[in-house]
Scaffold this motif. Structure first.
Motif, mmCIF file in Angstrom:
data_model
loop_
_atom_site.group_PDB
_atom_site.id
_atom_site.type_symbol
_atom_site.label_atom_id
_atom_site.label_comp_id
_atom_site.label_asym_id
_atom_site.label_seq_id
_atom_site.Cartn_x
_atom_site.Cartn_y
_atom_site.Cartn_z
ATOM 1 N N PHE A 1 8.966 4.650 0.732
ATOM 2 C CA PHE A 1 8.339 5.585 1.683
ATOM 3 C C PHE A 1 9.178 6.855 1.830
ATOM 4 N N GLN A 2 10.516 6.681 1.820
ATOM 5 C CA GLN A 2 11.368 7.873 1.895
ATOM 6 C C GLN A 2 11.130 8.804 0.717
ATOM 7 N N GLU A 3 10.911 8.197 -0.437
ATOM 8 C CA GLU A 3 10.772 9.007 -1.649
ATOM 9 C C GLU A 3 9.338 9.468 -1.892
ATOM 10 N N ALA A 4 8.387 8.905 -1.148
ATOM 11 C CA ALA A 4 6.976 9.237 -1.388
ATOM 12 C C ALA A 4 6.715 10.711 -1.091
ATOM 13 N N GLU A 5 5.964 11.347 -1.963
ATOM 14 C CA GLU A 5 5.657 12.768 -1.756
ATOM 15 C C GLU A 5 4.466 12.945 -0.815
ATOM 16 N N VAL A 6 3.604 11.936 -0.808
ATOM 17 C CA VAL A 6 2.453 11.978 0.098
ATOM 18 C C VAL A 6 2.298 10.577 0.708
ATOM 19 N N THR A 7 2.044 10.516 1.997
ATOM 20 C CA THR A 7 1.726 9.212 2.599
ATOM 21 C C THR A 7 0.399 9.317 3.336
ATOM 22 N N SER A 8 -0.210 8.170 3.515
ATOM 23 C CA SER A 8 -1.505 8.131 4.208
ATOM 24 C C SER A 8 -1.505 6.912 5.127
ATOM 25 N N GLU A 9 -2.053 7.088 6.303
ATOM 26 C CA GLU A 9 -2.155 5.954 7.234
ATOM 27 C C GLU A 9 -3.593 5.803 7.680
ATOM 28 N N GLY A 10 -4.019 4.570 7.842
ATOM 29 C CA GLY A 10 -5.400 4.359 8.278
ATOM 30 C C GLY A 10 -5.575 3.018 8.963
ATOM 31 N N ASP B 1 1.399 13.370 -8.254
ATOM 32 C CA ASP B 1 0.471 13.241 -9.387
ATOM 33 C C ASP B 1 -0.534 12.099 -9.184
ATOM 34 N N GLY B 2 -0.451 11.406 -8.033
ATOM 35 C CA GLY B 2 -1.436 10.360 -7.739
ATOM 36 C C GLY B 2 -0.936 8.954 -8.010
ATOM 37 N N THR B 3 0.287 8.806 -8.451
ATOM 38 C CA THR B 3 0.822 7.460 -8.707
ATOM 39 C C THR B 3 1.147 6.775 -7.368
ATOM 40 N N ILE B 4 0.526 5.630 -7.124
ATOM 41 C CA ILE B 4 0.810 4.887 -5.887
ATOM 42 C C ILE B 4 2.205 4.286 -6.012
ATOM 43 N N THR B 5 2.992 4.417 -4.950
ATOM 44 C CA THR B 5 4.346 3.877 -5.025
ATOM 45 C C THR B 5 4.611 2.772 -4.014
ATOM 46 N N VAL B 6 3.828 2.735 -2.919
ATOM 47 C CA VAL B 6 4.178 1.752 -1.899
ATOM 48 C C VAL B 6 2.973 1.427 -1.016
ATOM 49 N N TRP B 7 2.930 0.184 -0.536
ATOM 50 C CA TRP B 7 1.854 -0.304 0.345
ATOM 51 C C TRP B 7 2.473 -1.071 1.507
ATOM 52 N N GLN B 8 1.992 -0.785 2.702
ATOM 53 C CA GLN B 8 2.445 -1.554 3.867
ATOM 54 C C GLN B 8 1.223 -1.859 4.727
ATOM 55 N N SER B 9 1.061 -3.119 5.075
ATOM 56 C CA SER B 9 -0.103 -3.449 5.895
ATOM 57 C C SER B 9 0.228 -4.458 6.982
ATOM 58 N N GLN B 10 -0.349 -4.214 8.139
ATOM 59 C CA GLN B 10 -0.345 -5.183 9.230
ATOM 60 C C GLN B 10 -1.807 -5.559 9.432
ATOM 61 N N THR B 11 -2.111 -6.818 9.185
ATOM 62 C CA THR B 11 -3.500 -7.257 9.330
ATOM 63 C C THR B 11 -3.581 -8.367 10.363
ATOM 64 N N VAL C 1 -2.808 0.253 7.776
ATOM 65 C CA VAL C 1 -2.234 0.367 6.437
ATOM 66 C C VAL C 1 -1.533 1.710 6.292
ATOM 67 N N LYS C 2 -0.377 1.663 5.642
ATOM 68 C CA LYS C 2 0.314 2.901 5.273
ATOM 69 C C LYS C 2 0.587 2.825 3.780
ATOM 70 N N THR C 3 0.282 3.910 3.094
ATOM 71 C CA THR C 3 0.502 3.934 1.650
ATOM 72 C C THR C 3 1.290 5.186 1.291
ATOM 73 N N GLY C 4 1.920 5.146 0.134
ATOM 74 C CA GLY C 4 2.660 6.314 -0.331
ATOM 75 C C GLY C 4 2.413 6.537 -1.813
#
Lengths: 323, 596
Positions: free
Chosen positions: B28-37, B156-166, B149-152
């Motif tokens: 997540f620190q290195e992610a260039e873009v993150t998204s939360e939903g 260039d669109g390469t997914i690097t990380v996934w975090q989820s609380q379900t 969910v938080k993703t990073g």
């Protein structure tokens, strides 16, 4: 379902004589699309069921001096296909919006006006006002489909599909009892109950709704229904409008909302605002906004305000031929 | 009664513990873009047209039992325990059923009650089926899932990380979720942190519902990934393809995504998030993916060839409306060189050899292998008998077009009837068995399927009403036995997906603890005019054929909800976090967007 006595009289006179002074004595059966499920759920358990479908004089659609008479046992299907209905697209649209072909072939126009609300608390046995421990279940409960007008204590919505269009057209109904008959405006037929012992329509237990009378005056009229599903679903909000035109301008207008209040809900301020105007996007939008002014949505049904607004706008544009 | 808000469920929450892979913090620190939903899919029910129930007749010591079941072979054994009779005294029959979807395996207490009533009445047949309200209240449901969910990703669109609380509920039994499958299909992602909490509520319990766990996993994953693509300002298809290498079957998913895109005319209709054309109606496209196992279950089949040429193929399987009978008849007829109406198939009766219950897409693999083996064995016996008569070694004979002949030599042949007449008075009866490991080794069956669904929707942004324009489905399932019935499975699954995405929801009342919509009036299902055009493409290739037969019941029911939710987000420019996508939810999301 409790046991009951079944009567199938051949004349109106015989039929009214079979009714009683209370709803538990006898109830009227026409299409049966509502009554039978109410009986199966033990929500009503009449001692006698009086079938009126064999009574010839209660059927048919005809022209009279005063307008058009629609017999109470006319089905939605008959109504929507009848040549005399060509001047009343608002009714045809409402009739075609009812449930499914099966229901439209069985259900009657009289039944549409007399059917009981679909409120799930009422249908679950909590009474017309959805009361539990002296308090309505609706305000703090699941009220996504409930009323946005009326302010309680009744929060159910009138389930009638034809009601709003009939009110907009200025229609009346004839109610016949053993002691005589009376004619009531459809706008007066629907009433808001203030207690659990009251009902949502003016009809008495010894009366039969025999016919609907639509006055002859020519109007541009239309109904717009917002339904989640395309078919076999209750509308979330509807609007029926009838416009008496004065050239290209509106002389007088009737705007009546459906499925947003315990009765068809006339929008008097919107009607007033439309007088003297020509209908276009802007005037329709303005009238629609006025029509929902004063709505009192509950915790989950604020969206119905928007839907009612859209219904008014689209019904007006449809009536004016500008949809 | 509600599980929507995890902070309010108190002691009814059972956290399953955290699963961590790789180094999500660093990623997540290195992610260039993150998204939360946030995403939610409610409890839905099976809504079988034929409710749960049975007819039972206690006949002396014997019990005749006609349940509506997915499990003819075993359900009587389970009833035997409940009513305390030896299992061999129970004779179970079931010719047809009106829907099960995973909910009709056990005999249930109503089965035992019906049997007791029959016994008490001196052996009269008792028919006891649940009424609609009971059916929708206690006969099983599909658990909800709620997710943060938080993703990073890289730019260039390469997914690097996934975090989820379900969190989820399936009623009083809680609500587990196999979160190790996150991100669903894109499962080879290195960095992830997964938390799940099962929540018990005072409501009817869950039962398997067509592809347990998978529709929810697909919905959460595909929604979160599409949100990430939108954040990257990237075309969703390009984004999915960019990350194809972390899917479980890269080549297959790539080909399927491209095929589905071609079918839905992605190039013509696709746009970045938000349809900017004028007017209240907005159009959008969305993608959902699926995967499933589908390995054939244990099954035994008995084939009898009679001297008059008639053929019985008997096994205690069941037809859930998927045409199990037809599949069995096709395999048997093909082995014997007959037409399917020359083969009499017997299923749904415990007098026949045991076969597995129909769950997990295991039936087609199980019954076709046992049928194939039994028919091959029986034909071998017939060839042994005919060999001296025809003067051809048994392994030099073949059965084609209603004749037995020397291989490739129709001039040395006799009709099937003539051949069977040589049996005299003795029928040939042979068994065949599906043993999973053996059949996989032989290349007859396999497991592991993939599929892609794409949806094309229009949303009236004035009313919040979503209309399906089209749904396309590309689906593999190994060797397709019958393309028509296979397509039919996919059509049905797409329709169920439309229902779940747009309409279905069990509504509980907090004050009374009751289900408010245990009916088919406010428990809404799509009608014919709500489902749009469905276009199915069975992904038939020599490579898939070579894998053998794999079940198809579950996988096409997985990705449709995700595809529709993504299409709506694509159309209106904002995620509607919770399905079904009802007018109130769509309008609420739109008003958030306007405020935002």
């Amino acid at each position: 379902m409790e046991r009951f006595e079944y009567a199938s009289p051949a004349t109106l006179k015989e039929a009214t004589a079979l009714l009683g002074s209370s709803w538990s004595d006898a109830q009227v059966l026409a299409g049966g699309t509502d009554l039978i499920s109410l009986m199966k759920e033990y929500l009503v358990s009449p001692k006698r069921v009086v079938n009126i479908k064999s009574i010839g004089e209660l059927g048919g659609i005809s022209k009279t001096g005063a307008g058009v008479r629609i017999g109470a046992t006319v089905t939605f299907d008959e109504l929507s296909a009848h040549p005399l209905m060509r001047d009343y697209p608002s009714l045809v649209t409402a009739a075609l919006g009812v449930a499914s072909p099966q229901i439209r072939n069985m259900g009657t126009v009289g039944g549409d006006l007399c059917q009981r609300p679909r409120c799930w608390y009422y249908r679950g046995g909590y009474g017309l006002l959805a009361m539990k421990d002296g308090k309505s279940l609706v305000p703090d409960g699941e009220n996504r489909y409930h009323a946005i007008f009326g302010g309680g204590p009744a929060y159910f919505v009138s389930p009638s599909s034809l009601g709003p269009a009939l009110v907009a057209l200025g229609a009346q109904v004839k109610l016949v009892s053993p002691s005589g008959s009376r004619t009531v405006g459809v706008d007066q037929f629907f009433v808001i109950p203030k207690s659990d012992t009251e009902r949502e329509t003016a009809i008495q237990s010894d009366e039969i709704l025999t016919e609907i009378l639509i006055p002859a005056a020519r109007t541009k009229n239309a109904t717009y229904e917002v339904r989640h599903k395309d078919a076999l679903d209750w509308p979330l909000a509807t609007a029926s409008v009838a416009l008496k035109m004065n050239g290209s301008k509106v002389g007088s207008a009737r705007v009546v909302l459906g499925h947003v209040a315990p009765t068809p809900w006339p929008a008097a301020a919107a009607e007033k605002a439309l007088a003297g105007k020509s209908i276009d996007e802007a005037t329709a939008e303005e009238a629609a906004a006025i029509a929902v002014d004063g709505a009192q949505p509950l915790s989950q049904n604020g969206y119905k305000v928007q839907l009612a607004k859209v219904a008014v706008k689209r019904a007006l544009l449809e009536a004016a031929g500008k949809a | 009664m509600h599980e929507h808000d995890l902070s309010k469920v108190g002691t009814r929450a059972k956290p399953a513990g955290e699963q961590v892979a790789g180094d999500p913090d660093k990623a997540f620190q290195e992610a260039e873009v993150t998204s939360e939903g946030e995403y939610g899919i409610p409890v839905i029910t099976h809504c079988c047209l034929e409710p749960h129930g049975q007819v039972v007749q206690w006949n002396g010591d014997k019990v005749e039992y006609w349940p509506s079941t997915q499990n003819v072979t075993q359900v009587g054994n389970d009833l035997a325990k409940l009513i305390e009779v030896p299992a061999n005294q129970i004779h179970t029959h079931m010719d047809y059923m009106g829907g099960g979807f995973g909910s009709k395996f056990p005999p249930d207490l109503w089965g035992a009650e019906a049997a007791q009533l029959s016994k008490m009445s001196g052996g009269r047949p008792v028919k006891l089926f649940l009424d609609r309200a009971t059916e929708l209240t206690i006969a099983g449901n599909r658990p909800s899932v709620f997710a943060k969910v938080k993703t990073g990703a890289k730019k260039d669109g390469t997914i690097t990380v996934w975090q989820s609380q379900t969190w989820a509920t399936g009623g009083y039994t809680g609500g587990n979720l196999n979160v190790s499958l996150f991100p669903y299909v894109f499962n080879k992602l290195e960095n992830k942190r997964l938390n799940h909490t099962a929540v018990s509520i005072n409501a009817g319990s869950a039962r398997a519902w067509r592809a347990p766990n998978h529709p929810q996993l697909s919905f959460v994953t595909c929604s979160a990934l599409e949100d990430l693509a939108a954040k990257l300002n990237m075309d969703a298809l390009a984004f999915f393809l960019k990350n194809i290498e972390i899917t479980t079957r890269p080549q297959v998913y790539k080909a399927q995504l491209e095929k589905a895109a071609e079918m839905i005319e992605w190039k013509k209709y696709a746009h970045l998030r938000s349809d900017t054309t004028k007017g209240p109606v907005k159009r959008g496209l969305g993608i959902g993916v699926n995967t499933w196992g589908g390995l054939g279950h244990d099954s035994q089949c008995r084939v009898t060839i009679h001297p008059d040429g008639s053929v019985d193929v008997d096994l205690c399987s069941q037809d859930l409306g998927t045409a199990t009978r037809t599949m069995i008849a096709m395999v048997a007829a093909e082995t014997f060189g007959l037409t399917i109406n020359q083969v009499k198939v017997g299923i749904g009766d415990t007098q026949f050899p045991p076969s597995g219950g129909s769950g997990g897409s295991t039936t087609i693999g199980g019954v076709t292998v046992s049928t194939r083996k039994a028919t091959v064995n029986a034909l071998g016996k017939l060839f042994d008998l005919l060999s001296p008569v025809m003067g051809v070694p048994a392994d030099g004979l073949e059965a084609v077009d209603g004749r037995i002949q020397q291989k490739g030599n129709p001039s040395k042949s006799m009709t099937w009837q003539q051949a069977c007449a040589k049996m005299g008075t003795q029928s040939i009866s042979e068994m065949g068995q599906n043993k999973q490991a053996e059949a996989v080794k032989e290349g007859l069956i396999n497991q592991g399927t993939s599929g892609v669904q794409m949806a094309d929707v229009s949303v009236d942004t004035d009313t919040g009403i979503v209309k399906m324009n089209r749904m396309v489905a590309v689906q593999d399932c190994g060797l397709v036995v019958n393309p028509k019935t296979a397509e039919s499975q996919v059509f049905g699954a797409c329709i169920m997906s439309c229902c779940a995405a747009l309409m279905e929801e069990r509504i509980m009342d907090q004050q009374t603890g009751r289900v408010l919509n245990p009916d088919m009036e406010f428990y809404k299902l799509a009608g014919i005019s709500d489902i749009g055009e469905i276009i199915v493409h069975m992904d038939i290739t020599p490579e898939h054929d070579a894998r053998g037969i794999i079940g198809l019941g579950e996988p096409p029911a997985v990705g449709g909800v995700a595809a529709i939710s993504n299409a709506v987000a694509n159309a209106i420019g904002v995620r509607v976090p919770m399905v079904p996508l009802t007018p109130n939810r769509v309008l609420a999301a739109l008003s958030q967007r306007r405020i935002g």
